[in-house]
Design a protein around this motif. Sequence first.
Motif, PDB file in Angstrom:
ATOM      1  N   ALA A 108     -37.318-111.941  63.755  1.00  0.00           N
ATOM      2  CA  ALA A 108     -36.322-111.308  62.890  1.00  0.00           C
ATOM      3  C   ALA A 108     -35.274-110.576  63.715  1.00  0.00           C
ATOM      4  N   CYS A 109     -35.711-109.897  64.761  1.00  0.00           N
ATOM      5  CA  CYS A 109     -34.765-109.190  65.646  1.00  0.00           C
ATOM      6  C   CYS A 109     -33.785-110.168  66.288  1.00  0.00           C
ATOM      7  N   LEU A 110     -34.315-111.277  66.821  1.00  0.00           N
ATOM      8  CA  LEU A 110     -33.451-112.268  67.456  1.00  0.00           C
ATOM      9  C   LEU A 110     -32.503-112.896  66.440  1.00  0.00           C
ATOM     10  N   LEU A 111     -33.005-113.138  65.221  1.00  0.00           N
ATOM     11  CA  LEU A 111     -32.160-113.716  64.167  1.00  0.00           C
ATOM     12  C   LEU A 111     -30.985-112.806  63.849  1.00  0.00           C
ATOM     13  N   VAL A 152     -37.554-101.579  71.498  1.00  0.00           N
ATOM     14  CA  VAL A 152     -38.631-102.030  72.388  1.00  0.00           C
ATOM     15  C   VAL A 152     -38.720-103.551  72.404  1.00  0.00           C
ATOM     16  N   THR A 153     -38.497-104.171  71.255  1.00  0.00           N
ATOM     17  CA  THR A 153     -38.604-105.631  71.158  1.00  0.00           C
ATOM     18  C   THR A 153     -37.472-106.337  71.895  1.00  0.00           C
ATOM     19  N   ILE A 154     -36.263-105.806  71.803  1.00  0.00           N
ATOM     20  CA  ILE A 154     -35.079-106.479  72.346  1.00  0.00           C
ATOM     21  C   ILE A 154     -34.876-106.205  73.833  1.00  0.00           C
ATOM     22  N   ILE A 190     -28.471-112.647  67.111  1.00  0.00           N
ATOM     23  CA  ILE A 190     -27.748-113.903  67.334  1.00  0.00           C
ATOM     24  C   ILE A 190     -26.964-114.303  66.087  1.00  0.00           C
ATOM     25  N   GLY A 191     -27.540-114.063  64.904  1.00  0.00           N
ATOM     26  CA  GLY A 191     -26.854-114.413  63.667  1.00  0.00           C
ATOM     27  C   GLY A 191     -25.570-113.618  63.475  1.00  0.00           C
ATOM     28  N   GLU A 192     -25.627-112.292  63.655  1.00  0.00           N
ATOM     29  CA  GLU A 192     -24.425-111.464  63.517  1.00  0.00           C
ATOM     30  C   GLU A 192     -23.391-111.843  64.578  1.00  0.00           C
TER      31      GLU A 192
END
Length: 618
Positions: free
Chosen positions: A240-243, A281-283, A246-248
């Motif tokens: 979800a974070c990557l979406l 933390v995820t990114i 990259i989506g925005e």
Amino acid sequence: MSGTFHLETYREALVFLATAGVVVPLFHRIKISPVLGFLFAGAALGPFGLGRFAPDIEWARYFTIANGEGLSVLAEFGLVFLLFMIGLELSWERLARMRRLVFGLGLAQVVICAGVLAAVGYYYFRVQLGPALLMGLALAMSSTAVVLPVLAEARRLNKTSGRVAFSVLLLQDLAVAPALFLVSALAEAKNGGFTAEQAAWAFGRAVIAMGALIFIGRLLLRPLFRMVAAVQLTELFMAACLLVVIGEAALSAAAGFSMGLGAFIAGLLLAETEFRREVEVTIEPFKGLLLGLFFVSVGAGLDIGAVAADPLPIFIYAAGLIAVKGAIIFALARFFGVDWRPAVEAALLLAPGGEFAFALLTSAMAVGVLPGHNGADAMIVVTISIFAIPWLGRLGAALSPPATEAEDEALYADLTPSAEIAENRVVIVGFGRIGGLVGDMLKRHDIPFVAIESLVSIVTEAREDGVEIYWGNATRREFLMRCGLEQARALVVTIENAHATGEIVRLAHEIRGDLTIVARARDAGHATELYKLGASDAIPETIEASLQLAETVLVDIGVPMGYVIASIHEKRDEFRKLLQPTNEKARVRQAERNTKIRREHARRRISGRAAEESGEEA
């Protein structure tokens, strides 16, 4: 699984990973910015370095980066993730406080630097007016991807010089869309005209697209992350974070803006949510790896042969670019009220060219509005100037003696960053029934706190009640650090999971050995284990329930309340001594804790006596 394995498919990825594994530790050891290491590695291994020998020397093919264009497409996401993380650290409120420098100094820098550099191109290099304006605008840009990591490594991003530099860089990011619009306008004019109606429609479409990005983000981001977080799957949350990032970025690029601007807006929107710390933390690992790839791609784009063929003019032009932009930025910073010390440092950092120049110049050459030789020469000059940024950052820090905190605060109060999230606060991990009661008692005594919880429903309800609470996994060191544990007043762990409680206590004690850590224990054995891991106090549920039952029955049968409370405290102290480890380290820690408690009691007595005396005098 069938098919033949082709090493060539993975060669460039392996070369980059090997480069990162060597460059980062080596340059940390010799105390030089890894940014320089990636730049030099890209130049050495790129198509203009060792790569030029790959067709003739077999072994050289396995140590080079031949496809610089393919690498740069992926490397652009390094800048995208960097701007997303910057957005997470900001908020709309902080952005509004910085408007004087963003829309004042930043806008003036872009306009004046672009005008001066365009005049140089028009009168000295005999470039036509339209292409000269475009080159001036491209050269006026600075390098967000290099400047911000250099400031972060030197821990100067939140100093005045860092805030000034960031404000200018942010406006430059906003200026990318008008710059690309100028490229389109020049191309249309060259092919037969560009009417005022077409210009108005293109500009209006860009404004509508930006408003749509912000509106859609506000409407969808929080519900999306609540739904994903409720599943409690780390992989899904990462996806979800990557979406979102990259989506925005892709939507922003489709609307005519830079990809980085879309990612920055996404970060700003998520900064206001309860998922901010877990997203950071995820990114973070993706940002670090892709930024390294970006620096390698910049270095790989340097045509060493062209530089070696005629080095003197290229270095003179690069030095001239730095000198002209540096002088203009310094003068403008002083005009907008910035002290000379941060003005010097910001000017030196922003004076070299930036990565957006590559995009603008490449687009202009592709549509035929800029002669190829002018664009190629400008890109070499920009690349050479980018190599100088880490050294210019050190020079700026050395030339500008640091202001005192009092001076900095007095002069730039409007730019002061928000305090650390847990500075002088109590951190409560687990905000269910027990954690909520702890929070209520802290409120009653006017002690500020911040809470961490892994159940979305609890987080949502607490947020609606005005509690500052974040969703995330507190068993990770990076998450605790992002939540400001280093500046916390105390840590309270109230979760039910015994293993997770022990891990949190262990990590917190490693991060800060002097931190007061109070943890909920399942039973006496678990309490003893928590003491070993560094807890200041461990409260076993079974024992505490027994003491409360004893207190209630003694009061109900008529024993005076004062005697009951005293006896309960004595019994609690007896249990604490029995549960604590008997080794020397534990005894020393407990002695330090008792000393700290006595000092606090003495301080409160003195404060109370002073208050009484002042009241009597009044």
